[in-house]
Design an enzyme around this catalytic site. Structure first.
Site, short mmCIF file in Angstrom:
data_model
loop_
_atom_site.label_atom_id
_atom_site.label_comp_id
_atom_site.label_asym_id
_atom_site.label_seq_id
_atom_site.Cartn_x
_atom_site.Cartn_y
_atom_site.Cartn_z
N GLU A 116 29.03 41.61 -55.97
CA GLU A 116 28.71 42.97 -55.54
C GLU A 116 28.18 43.79 -56.72
O GLU A 116 28.74 43.76 -57.82
CB GLU A 116 29.98 43.63 -54.98
N LYS A 192 26.71 47.80 -46.79
CA LYS A 192 28.17 47.69 -46.73
C LYS A 192 28.70 48.53 -45.55
O LYS A 192 28.46 49.73 -45.48
CB LYS A 192 28.76 48.20 -48.06
N CYS A 234 32.29 43.13 -49.76
CA CYS A 234 33.57 43.52 -50.34
C CYS A 234 34.61 44.03 -49.34
O CYS A 234 35.21 43.25 -48.63
CB CYS A 234 33.35 44.52 -51.47
#
Ligand code: BAL
Length: 390
Positions: A116, A192, A234
């Site tokens: 990330e 994300k 994540c």
């Protein structure tokens, strides 16, 4: 004792019989190690790069050819210092990333995913906006040109998680992953879906939750295999519906580029991506950065901790899990590393046919439950013990 010993170090130190029992419990059926060129290994020792390569099991089928690809995960320390000039940070980090990508290529990877926001330190802890200057466009600019050239050089599909500057939308910042094909062309990007508000992960100060759903990318590997890949960035690993949605859109491999620290998530790390692989009959690739990043200025995060300049150790430990729950050992807790795993994508359907989770999932049941929950007048379904009745 080395504070960065991981569970595999302990397992491997045991007598063989005990080792086999513990290994089966922790990882499932043992994966086969892929023999690597000794010259490559010694070269990597000089570069302080850990390279691990495994082959996962899959049955041969009568009516379908194997669809074998090598997927790679790269984990690394931020190679520069957050106190260095921004141009120097990019220069040093991209040079180190070139070595890591070259390593994945030398081990025969067809698809490689970086960690990330690989181009910067994990600056979002600080809440300082000065770091926005490090954000880069997804499809063009320095990071895109670098990754595109590497993808073309090695004929590898490369997933490049970045702090994205969306110049077309008033320079808005996003946490995104840009995908480049084996010819170096920009394929697309995905953002994300779940933004943390926990500990020092002050990411909501920089970007908001994505609105582009759960795109799955069909990519052509240099060996002719077409793979369907998704990217769960994540914090999305804590949300089972995020994994489910990529798998319902057809993902065979879901990459999870992450940046997370030992004081927060390490007890969860070996569970979440592995469980997602089992529950959704997909391969999952859990990637975490390594190292401790010290920032020039102290910061706080409203969690009653005193002001501090770093927010813990990124513990690496990247690993791959197969749809049937078999997983690789992890990379180390502290070193830059490349994990290459040879997989047969046919295993997804074999596992689905065996367990039939795709049949028993009851989508309509949870559609109704979620529909009710999202309504303002939602009333939880409860049955009260008569002993509790007032
Ligand atoms: N990147 C946020 C911290 C975590 O998901 O563990």
């Amino acid at each position: 004792m080395n504070q960065h010993r991981n569970v595999l170090d302990v397992v491997d130190s045991l007598p063989d019989e005990q080792r086999k029992v513990l290994y089966r419990e922790l990882y499932g059926p043992e994966v086969e190690s892929i023999e690597l060129d000794t010259e490559l290994i010694s070269r990597l020792e000089e570069k302080e790069i850990e390279l691990k390569a495994y082959k996962m099991q899959c049955k041969l089928e009568e009516l379908r050819d194997p669809r074998v690809v090598r997927i790679a995960a790269i984990q690394n320390k931020f190679a520069s210092s957050p106190s260095a000039p921004f141009a120097e940070q990019w220069q040093i980090m991209s040079q180190r990333m070139a070595e890591l990508i070259d390593t994945a290529a030398a081990a025969g990877a067809h698809i490689v995913c970086l960690q990330e926001c690989w181009t910067t330190a994990f600056v979002m802890a600080t809440r300082e906006k000065i770091w926005n200057a490090m954000a880069v466009p997804a499809a063009y600019g320095p990071a895109a040109d670098f990754i595109s050239a590497k993808a073309k050089e090695h004929r590898m599909v490369i997933l490049s998680p970045i702090l994205e500057r969306d110049e077309a939308h008033a320079d808005t910042i996003h946490n995104a992953t840009a995908i480049f094909n084996a010819a170096g062309q920009f394929v697309g990007k995905t953002r994300k879906n779940h933004i943390p508000r926990v500990g020092d992960f002050n990411e909501a100060n920089y970007y908001t939750e994505a609105t582009d759903g759960h795109p799955v990318f069909e990519v052509l590997c240099s060996n002719g295999v077409v793979a369907r890949i998704g990217v769960n960035i994540c914090f999305g690993r804590h949300h089972p519906l995020n994994w489910l949605s990529y798998s319902l859109n057809g993902a065979e491999v879901i990459f999870n580029p992450s940046a997370t620290t030992d004081g927060l998530s390490e007890p969860l790390w070996s569970i979440e991506a592995r469980n997602a692989a089992i529950a959704n009959s997909v391969y999952t690739v859990a990637i975490n950065r390594v190292g401790t990043e010290t920032f020039p200025r102290e910061f706080t995060s409203g969690d009653m901790k005193p002001a501090h300049k770093d927010f813990g150790h990124f513990y690496g430990s990247s690993y791959v899990t197969a749809p049937n729950g078999q997983r690789t050992p992890g990379l180390s807790r502290a070193e830059d590393g490349v994990l290459v795993t040879e997989v047969d994508l046919n295993l997804q359907r074999q596992t689905r046919d065996a367990w039939m989770f795709n049949v028993t999932m009851r989508g309509e049941l949870y559609r109704d439950m979620l529909q009710k929950y999202c309504e303002a007048e939602f009333v939880p379904q409860r049955v009260v013990d008569p002993a509790l009745k007032r």
